[in-house]
Design a protein around this motif. Structure first.
Motif, PDB file in Angstrom:
ATOM      1  N   ILE A  65       0.867  -1.177   0.000  1.00  0.00           N
ATOM      2  CA  ILE A  65       0.000   0.000   0.000  1.00  0.00           C
ATOM      3  C   ILE A  65       0.905   1.229   0.000  1.00  0.00           C
ATOM      4  O   ILE A  65       1.753   1.365   0.878  1.00  0.00           O
ATOM      5  CB  ILE A  65      -0.926   0.015   1.231  1.00  0.00           C
ATOM      6  CG1 ILE A  65      -1.827  -1.219   1.222  1.00  0.00           C
ATOM      7  CG2 ILE A  65      -1.735   1.303   1.283  1.00  0.00           C
ATOM      8  CD1 ILE A  65      -2.604  -1.433   2.501  1.00  0.00           C
ATOM      9  N   PRO A  66       0.748   2.105  -0.979  1.00  0.00           N
ATOM     10  CA  PRO A  66       1.639   3.269  -1.021  1.00  0.00           C
ATOM     11  C   PRO A  66       1.444   4.188   0.187  1.00  0.00           C
ATOM     12  O   PRO A  66       0.340   4.322   0.708  1.00  0.00           O
ATOM     13  CB  PRO A  66       1.251   3.986  -2.311  1.00  0.00           C
ATOM     14  CG  PRO A  66       0.009   3.360  -2.801  1.00  0.00           C
ATOM     15  CD  PRO A  66      -0.211   2.090  -2.066  1.00  0.00           C
ATOM     16  N   PHE A  67       2.549   4.794   0.597  1.00  0.00           N
ATOM     17  CA  PHE A  67       2.520   5.761   1.680  1.00  0.00           C
ATOM     18  C   PHE A  67       2.024   7.099   1.127  1.00  0.00           C
ATOM     19  O   PHE A  67       2.110   7.350  -0.079  1.00  0.00           O
ATOM     20  CB  PHE A  67       3.923   5.927   2.280  1.00  0.00           C
ATOM     21  CG  PHE A  67       4.351   4.742   3.092  1.00  0.00           C
ATOM     22  CD1 PHE A  67       4.213   4.741   4.460  1.00  0.00           C
ATOM     23  CD2 PHE A  67       4.889   3.616   2.475  1.00  0.00           C
ATOM     24  CE1 PHE A  67       4.606   3.651   5.218  1.00  0.00           C
ATOM     25  CE2 PHE A  67       5.280   2.517   3.223  1.00  0.00           C
ATOM     26  CZ  PHE A  67       5.136   2.535   4.597  1.00  0.00           C
ATOM     27  N   PRO A  68       1.492   7.981   1.969  1.00  0.00           N
ATOM     28  CA  PRO A  68       0.973   9.271   1.490  1.00  0.00           C
ATOM     29  C   PRO A  68       1.968  10.048   0.635  1.00  0.00           C
ATOM     30  O   PRO A  68       1.592  10.604  -0.394  1.00  0.00           O
ATOM     31  CB  PRO A  68       0.648  10.021   2.783  1.00  0.00           C
ATOM     32  CG  PRO A  68       0.321   8.949   3.768  1.00  0.00           C
ATOM     33  CD  PRO A  68       1.243   7.806   3.407  1.00  0.00           C
ATOM     34  N   GLU A  69       3.241  10.045   1.023  1.00  0.00           N
ATOM     35  CA  GLU A  69       4.251  10.771   0.256  1.00  0.00           C
ATOM     36  C   GLU A  69       4.407  10.188  -1.142  1.00  0.00           C
ATOM     37  O   GLU A  69       4.647  10.903  -2.107  1.00  0.00           O
ATOM     38  CB  GLU A  69       5.618  10.740   0.970  1.00  0.00           C
ATOM     39  CG  GLU A  69       5.614  11.297   2.373  1.00  0.00           C
ATOM     40  CD  GLU A  69       5.089  10.304   3.408  1.00  0.00           C
ATOM     41  OE1 GLU A  69       5.241   9.070   3.251  1.00  0.00           O
ATOM     42  OE2 GLU A  69       4.486  10.774   4.387  1.00  0.00           O
ATOM     43  N   GLU A  70       4.283   8.868  -1.242  1.00  0.00           N
ATOM     44  CA  GLU A  70       4.394   8.209  -2.543  1.00  0.00           C
ATOM     45  C   GLU A  70       3.205   8.566  -3.438  1.00  0.00           C
ATOM     46  O   GLU A  70       3.375   8.791  -4.642  1.00  0.00           O
ATOM     47  CB  GLU A  70       4.478   6.691  -2.366  1.00  0.00           C
ATOM     48  CG  GLU A  70       5.734   6.233  -1.665  1.00  0.00           C
ATOM     49  CD  GLU A  70       5.722   4.759  -1.314  1.00  0.00           C
ATOM     50  OE1 GLU A  70       6.740   4.102  -1.560  1.00  0.00           O
ATOM     51  OE2 GLU A  70       4.686   4.273  -0.806  1.00  0.00           O
ATOM     52  N   ILE A  71       2.022   8.625  -2.837  1.00  0.00           N
ATOM     53  CA  ILE A  71       0.833   8.986  -3.608  1.00  0.00           C
ATOM     54  C   ILE A  71       0.955  10.416  -4.120  1.00  0.00           C
ATOM     55  O   ILE A  71       0.686  10.693  -5.289  1.00  0.00           O
ATOM     56  CB  ILE A  71      -0.453   8.809  -2.756  1.00  0.00           C
ATOM     57  CG1 ILE A  71      -0.666   7.328  -2.444  1.00  0.00           C
ATOM     58  CG2 ILE A  71      -1.666   9.387  -3.484  1.00  0.00           C
ATOM     59  CD1 ILE A  71      -1.752   7.048  -1.447  1.00  0.00           C
ATOM     60  N   LYS A  72       1.394  11.317  -3.254  1.00  0.00           N
ATOM     61  CA  LYS A  72       1.594  12.711  -3.680  1.00  0.00           C
ATOM     62  C   LYS A  72       2.604  12.788  -4.818  1.00  0.00           C
ATOM     63  O   LYS A  72       2.395  13.496  -5.807  1.00  0.00           O
ATOM     64  CB  LYS A  72       2.102  13.565  -2.509  1.00  0.00           C
ATOM     65  CG  LYS A  72       1.073  13.854  -1.464  1.00  0.00           C
ATOM     66  CD  LYS A  72       1.721  14.669  -0.351  1.00  0.00           C
ATOM     67  CE  LYS A  72       0.876  14.702   0.882  1.00  0.00           C
ATOM     68  NZ  LYS A  72       1.521  15.396   1.998  1.00  0.00           N
ATOM     69  N   GLY A  73       3.697  12.042  -4.681  1.00  0.00           N
ATOM     70  CA  GLY A  73       4.727  12.035  -5.713  1.00  0.00           C
ATOM     71  C   GLY A  73       4.213  11.528  -7.049  1.00  0.00           C
ATOM     72  O   GLY A  73       4.533  12.084  -8.108  1.00  0.00           O
ATOM     73  N   MET A  74       3.400  10.472  -7.008  1.00  0.00           N
ATOM     74  CA  MET A  74       2.820   9.932  -8.250  1.00  0.00           C
ATOM     75  C   MET A  74       1.885  10.946  -8.906  1.00  0.00           C
ATOM     76  O   MET A  74       1.893  11.107 -10.124  1.00  0.00           O
ATOM     77  CB  MET A  74       2.057   8.633  -7.963  1.00  0.00           C
ATOM     78  CG  MET A  74       2.947   7.451  -7.716  1.00  0.00           C
ATOM     79  SD  MET A  74       1.978   5.936  -7.522  1.00  0.00           S
ATOM     80  CE  MET A  74       1.874   5.837  -5.751  1.00  0.00           C
ATOM     81  N   ARG A  75       1.097  11.616  -8.085  1.00  0.00           N
ATOM     82  CA  ARG A  75       0.168  12.615  -8.632  1.00  0.00           C
ATOM     83  C   ARG A  75       0.921  13.724  -9.352  1.00  0.00           C
ATOM     84  O   ARG A  75       0.553  14.133 -10.452  1.00  0.00           O
ATOM     85  CB  ARG A  75      -0.689  13.243  -7.519  1.00  0.00           C
ATOM     86  CG  ARG A  75      -1.851  12.384  -7.116  1.00  0.00           C
ATOM     87  CD  ARG A  75      -2.873  13.149  -6.299  1.00  0.00           C
ATOM     88  NE  ARG A  75      -3.383  14.273  -7.061  1.00  0.00           N
ATOM     89  CZ  ARG A  75      -3.507  15.516  -6.587  1.00  0.00           C
ATOM     90  NH1 ARG A  75      -3.167  15.793  -5.351  1.00  0.00           N
ATOM     91  NH2 ARG A  75      -3.987  16.476  -7.331  1.00  0.00           N
TER      92      ARG A  75
END
Length: 99
Positions: A65-75
């Motif tokens: 499950i991606p971490f919040p920072e990873e999700i932000k980075g992908m966006r």
């Protein structure tokens, strides 16, 4: 920090501990304090939050499950809207907006 039992000195400890989360067992580096005078172990809010973060992180790693920072980075990297990212991950847009 002083002991809530005696007002005396305490030591911070880190031990490997098995904790259950969502029906699964995870081993984390569990943090707490120990009163020098009584030997009693205790935590405070800050340590409880740290232990929960470690437990949640272990769950995320196990289930990819991606971490919040990873999700932000992908966006940012793929120039995705919150709506599109929520569709990709299969979660509510509200969760994406809270990151």
């Amino acid at each position: 920090m002083k002991s809530p039992y005696t007002g005396g000195e305490v030591v911070r400890q880190t031990n490997k501990e098995e904790l259950e989360f969502r029906g699964e067992t995870f081993t984390i580096s569990y943090n707490n304090y120990k009163c020098i005078d009584t030997g009693k172990e205790f935590t405070n809010r800050e340590i409880d939050e740290l232990n929960m973060l470690l437990l949640h992180s272990a769950y995320r790693r196990k289930h990819n499950i991606p971490f919040p920072e990873e999700i932000k980075g992908m966006r940012v990297r793929y120039e995705l809207s919150q709506t599109k990212m929520s569709e990709i991950l299969g979660i509510r847009t509200q969760h994406i907006s809270q990151l």
